[in-house]
Design an enzyme around this catalytic site. Structure first.
Site, mmCIF file in Angstrom:
data_model
loop_
_atom_site.group_PDB
_atom_site.id
_atom_site.type_symbol
_atom_site.label_atom_id
_atom_site.label_comp_id
_atom_site.label_asym_id
_atom_site.label_seq_id
_atom_site.Cartn_x
_atom_site.Cartn_y
_atom_site.Cartn_z
ATOM 1 N N LYS A 176 1.042 -1.086 -0.004
ATOM 2 C CA LYS A 176 -0.052 0.007 0.058
ATOM 3 C C LYS A 176 0.804 1.306 0.080
ATOM 4 C CE LYS A 176 -3.008 3.006 2.386
ATOM 5 N NZ LYS A 176 -3.269 3.341 3.771
ATOM 6 N N GLY A 178 -7.466 9.698 9.429
ATOM 7 C CA GLY A 178 -8.055 9.819 10.577
ATOM 8 C C GLY A 178 -9.049 10.930 11.036
ATOM 9 N N ALA A 200 -9.239 5.973 3.877
ATOM 10 C CA ALA A 200 -9.085 7.065 4.783
ATOM 11 C C ALA A 200 -10.358 7.792 5.167
ATOM 12 C CB ALA A 200 -7.805 7.837 4.302
ATOM 13 N N GLY A 201 -10.487 8.159 6.390
ATOM 14 C CA GLY A 201 -11.493 9.352 6.710
ATOM 15 C C GLY A 201 -12.746 8.755 7.011
ATOM 16 N N ASN A 256 -8.695 2.338 9.712
ATOM 17 C CA ASN A 256 -7.808 2.066 10.895
ATOM 18 C C ASN A 256 -8.440 2.853 11.992
ATOM 19 O OD1 ASN A 256 -4.371 2.070 11.652
ATOM 20 N ND2 ASN A 256 -6.168 1.365 12.830
ATOM 21 N N THR A 257 -8.281 4.173 12.000
ATOM 22 C CA THR A 257 -8.618 4.746 13.209
ATOM 23 C C THR A 257 -10.131 4.831 13.576
ATOM 24 O OG1 THR A 257 -7.059 6.613 12.406
ATOM 25 C CG2 THR A 257 -8.524 7.327 14.286
#
Length: 256
Positions: free
Chosen positions: A99, A160, A186-187, A208-209
């Site tokens: 990635k 994040g 993301a996001g 992830n976050t």
């Protein structure tokens, strides 16, 4: 329903891909990954030990025989570093997949798309399966595919941020024109964001976050698992059209 994602001959059982950062320890990471149902796990080569098996290693908790490990170049702000860490992971026998992240700004963590394009071309020529993190620009997505990317990973919002999909219209254009899988990256902040991404037609979602930062990461991981399944089913089922006025659920024609 058999609906697995296949990229370059590799079959991916789940369309939810998860990261491994920001957890309190490796044990929590492993529990969250298990609850998510994911079979692709991304690992930041610069930040987490996956190459030295003599010291505590994430791969002692995330079994490479069970999960597909996707090294990522998070924290790389130039092409040279991104290439270095991609090669390091492959030389350590982790994966030929990467990635790719080449970050252009410390505050927003937006990608340096020019650097990303250059690194994609180099790594693809070296035989890597490149999954580049990029912005939601349909033109850049096409150029990354032309450079050899096996998928494109447009952001939903800044890394994040938890803002969800900020520009569904650009994402829809990318989805309509892409000749490779599109993985939203993301996001996203919660399960509804994942469901929306999948309902738009995304092939997978990477996050992830949203899990690691939740009050209960294990419960949120399970929620994300259900959301990606529901969103995918809704996309394949085909939603009804939007109308300005009501349409009766029970037509009166033919009734006394």
């Amino acid at each position: 329903m058999q609906d697995n994602l296949v990229i370059k001959g590799i079959e991916f059982r789940s369309r939810l891909w998860v990261g491994t950062g920001k957890y309190k320890d490796f044990e929590e990471t492993a529990r969250a990954v298990e609850a998510s149902g994911a079979d692709v796990v991304t690992v930041a080569v610069r930040r987490v030990n996956i190459t030295d098996r003599k010291s505590e290693n994430l791969l002692d908790f995330i079994d490479p025989k069970k999960y597909k490990i996707l090294p990522n170049t998070a924290g790389c702000f130039n092409v040279e570093d991104a290439l270095r860490y991609s090669r390091l992971a492959r030389e350590a026998g982790v994966s030929d997949m990467v990635k790719l992240e080449v970050i252009g700004d410390e505050r927003t963590l937006f990608p340096d798309v020019i650097g990303t394009l250059k690194a994609t071309e180099i790594l693809a020529k070296e035989g890597f399966m490149v999954f580049p993190y990029t912005n939601d620009d349909p033109i850049m997505a096409k150029r990354l595919v032309d450079a050899g990317a096996v998928a494109v990973m447009p952001l939903a919002a800044p890394i994040g941020s938890g803002l969800g999909i900020r520009n569904p219209y650009n994402l829809k254009i990318i989805l309509e024109s892409a000749t490779v899988p599109v993985i939203v990256d993301a996001g996203v902040g919660t399960a509804s964001d994942v469901a929306v991404a999948m309902e738009l037609g995304s092939d997978a979602v990477l996050l992830n976050t949203a899990i690691a930062g939740a009050k209960d990461p294990i419960m949120m991981a399970s929620a994300m698992n259900h959301a990606v399944l529901a969103g995918r089913l809704a996309y394949k089922a085909g939603r009804i059209g939007r109308k300005l006025y009501a349409t009766a659920s029970s037509p009166i024609e033919g009734m006394l």
